[in-house]
Design an enzyme around this catalytic site. Structure first.
Site, PDB file in Angstrom:
ATOM      1  N   ASP A   1     -38.511   5.866  30.687  1.00 22.15           N
ATOM      2  CA  ASP A   1     -38.789   4.994  29.387  1.00 22.15           C
ATOM      3  C   ASP A   1     -39.465   6.039  28.503  1.00 22.15           C
ATOM      4  O   ASP A   1     -38.323   5.701  27.346  1.00 22.15           O
ATOM      5  CB  ASP A   1     -40.348   5.320  30.623  1.00 22.15           C
ATOM      6  CG  ASP A   1     -41.479   4.511  30.026  1.00 22.15           C
ATOM      7  OD1 ASP A   1     -41.425   3.785  28.915  1.00 22.15           O
ATOM      8  OD2 ASP A   1     -42.845   5.313  29.974  1.00 22.15           O
TER       9      ASP A   1
ATOM     10  N   LYS B   1     -36.454   1.513  29.326  1.00 22.05           N
ATOM     11  CA  LYS B   1     -37.236   0.833  28.081  1.00 22.05           C
ATOM     12  C   LYS B   1     -37.171   1.398  26.635  1.00 22.05           C
ATOM     13  O   LYS B   1     -38.098   2.356  26.649  1.00 22.05           O
ATOM     14  CB  LYS B   1     -38.944   1.169  28.528  1.00 22.05           C
ATOM     15  CG  LYS B   1     -39.229   0.410  29.914  1.00 22.05           C
ATOM     16  CD  LYS B   1     -40.700   0.653  29.984  1.00 22.05           C
ATOM     17  CE  LYS B   1     -40.977   0.040  31.375  1.00 22.05           C
ATOM     18  NZ  LYS B   1     -42.274   0.882  31.967  1.00 22.05           N
TER      19      LYS B   1
ATOM     20  N   VAL C   1     -42.921  -1.711  35.316  1.00 24.12           N
ATOM     21  CA  VAL C   1     -42.592  -3.003  36.583  1.00 24.12           C
ATOM     22  C   VAL C   1     -42.219  -2.244  38.191  1.00 24.12           C
ATOM     23  O   VAL C   1     -42.049  -0.991  37.558  1.00 24.12           O
ATOM     24  CB  VAL C   1     -40.950  -2.823  36.004  1.00 24.12           C
ATOM     25  CG1 VAL C   1     -40.867  -4.030  35.540  1.00 24.12           C
ATOM     26  CG2 VAL C   1     -40.113  -1.532  35.786  1.00 24.12           C
TER      27      VAL C   1
ATOM     28  N   ARG D   1     -42.632   0.137  46.260  1.00 17.66           N
ATOM     29  CA  ARG D   1     -41.061   0.680  46.434  1.00 17.66           C
ATOM     30  C   ARG D   1     -40.090  -0.245  46.795  1.00 17.66           C
ATOM     31  O   ARG D   1     -38.940  -0.643  47.141  1.00 17.66           O
ATOM     32  CB  ARG D   1     -41.060   1.938  46.732  1.00 17.66           C
ATOM     33  CG  ARG D   1     -41.594   3.364  45.824  1.00 17.66           C
ATOM     34  CD  ARG D   1     -41.338   4.705  46.761  1.00 17.66           C
ATOM     35  NE  ARG D   1     -42.926   5.421  45.260  1.00 17.66           N
ATOM     36  CZ  ARG D   1     -42.296   5.663  44.513  1.00 17.66           C
ATOM     37  NH1 ARG D   1     -40.901   5.871  43.753  1.00 17.66           N
ATOM     38  NH2 ARG D   1     -43.320   7.348  44.623  1.00 17.66           N
TER      39      ARG D   1
HETATM   40  P1  IMP Z   1     -40.380   8.651  31.054  1.00 14.57           P
HETATM   41  O1  IMP Z   1     -40.676  10.387  31.742  1.00 14.57           O
HETATM   42  O2  IMP Z   1     -41.273   8.295  30.322  1.00 14.57           O
HETATM   43  O3  IMP Z   1     -38.423   8.205  30.906  1.00 14.57           O
HETATM   44  O4  IMP Z   1     -40.646   8.318  33.300  1.00 14.57           O
HETATM   45  C1  IMP Z   1     -40.270   7.676  33.408  1.00 14.57           C
HETATM   46  C2  IMP Z   1     -40.622   8.009  35.288  1.00 14.57           C
HETATM   47  O5  IMP Z   1     -42.162   7.438  34.716  1.00 14.57           O
HETATM   48  C3  IMP Z   1     -39.615   7.206  35.647  1.00 14.57           C
HETATM   49  O6  IMP Z   1     -38.602   7.933  36.571  1.00 14.57           O
HETATM   50  C4  IMP Z   1     -40.467   6.299  36.347  1.00 14.57           C
HETATM   51  O7  IMP Z   1     -40.532   7.364  37.646  1.00 14.57           O
HETATM   52  C5  IMP Z   1     -41.875   6.489  35.915  1.00 14.57           C
HETATM   53  N1  IMP Z   1     -41.988   4.618  35.495  1.00 14.57           N
HETATM   54  C6  IMP Z   1     -41.876   4.767  33.835  1.00 14.57           C
HETATM   55  N2  IMP Z   1     -41.778   3.391  33.353  1.00 14.57           N
HETATM   56  C7  IMP Z   1     -42.283   3.560  35.016  1.00 14.57           C
HETATM   57  C8  IMP Z   1     -42.665   1.509  35.115  1.00 14.57           C
HETATM   58  O8  IMP Z   1     -42.342   1.136  34.431  1.00 14.57           O
HETATM   59  N3  IMP Z   1     -42.374   1.425  36.370  1.00 14.57           N
HETATM   60  C9  IMP Z   1     -42.371   2.373  37.582  1.00 14.57           C
HETATM   61  N4  IMP Z   1     -42.878   3.481  36.613  1.00 14.57           N
HETATM   62  C10 IMP Z   1     -42.212   4.413  36.108  1.00 14.57           C
HETATM   63 MG    MG Z   2     -44.360   6.628  39.704  1.00 13.95          MG
END
Ligand code: IMP
Ligand code: MG
Length: 175
Positions: A101, A129, A151, A163
């Site tokens: 994300d 994303k 999602v 999950r």
């Molecule tokens: P980041 O550090 O923002 O890249 O977030 C990564 C983590 O956030 C992923 O490993 C997921 O655990 C969680 N995450 C981010 N977007 C989603 C989503 O749309 N659904 C579920 N978990 C998400």
């Molecule tokens: Mg989570």
């Protein structure tokens, strides 16, 4: 299911993409010592599927990364657990996550492991994303680019639920 809004990627499309990514990884790491590092909990399902489609020898490790704070956005406070004993020195390490994300989680993991002398350090994600990226991380393998929607399924949760869904779905939330 009540809070599922739409199925974004069904099980057939997931399986096809997993095979495709596994074939690329198998070719790229042929003859190399590969360690998959599964990022719990979300990547448990993807890792299990991905490793079974690799045609090269591989070892598997697990780390737990959690961002505490809001449930449908990633907070920047990220903790990494259970990584003390993982040895990647001289090996090719590949982080496995189901979704990237902001990229902040992956950035924290990269800096936690970069000093351990890996031969290479890369990441594979099924979903990207990209529009939400704030951290400067390069992702070696990415399956689907998806819009900025929350999602669930295929390992991913909303408040620890969903999950187990075999597909990836958009959930109704008030983000
Ligand atoms: P980041 O550090 O923002 O890249 O977030 C990564 C983590 O956030 C992923 O490993 C997921 O655990 C969680 N995450 C981010 N977007 C989603 C989503 O749309 N659904 C579920 N978990 C998400
Ligand atoms: Mg989570």
């Amino acid at each position: 299911m009540a809070d599922i809004q739409e199925i974004l990627i069904d099980d057939t499309a997931i399986a096809e993409k997993v095979r495709e990514i596994a074939a690329r990884i198998s070719a790229d790491y042929a003859g190399k010592e590969l360690v998959l590092i599964c990022i719990l909990k979300g990547a448990a399902v993807f890792t299990a599927d991905l490793m079974r489609h690799l045609s090269i020898p591989v070892t598997v490790e697990f780390v737990q990364a959690a961002s505490y704070g809001a449930s449908t956005t990633s907070s920047k406070k990220i903790s990494v657990e259970k990584y003390g004993e993982i040895d990647i020195s001289g090996k090719h390490a590949l982080f496995v996550d189901t979704i990237i994300d902001t990229g902040e989680t992956m950035a924290v993991l990269f800096s936690a492991f970069a000093g351990r002398g890996p031969a290479s350090l890369k990441a594979v994600t099924l979903l990207d994303k990209r529009s939400r990226r704030t951290a400067n991380v390069s992702i070696g393998y990415s399956g689907f680019e998806i819009p900025d929607k929350f999602v669930v399924g295929y390992g991913m949760d909303y408040e620890e639920k969903h999950r187990n869904l075999p597909y990836i779905a958009v959930i109704k939330t008030t983000r």
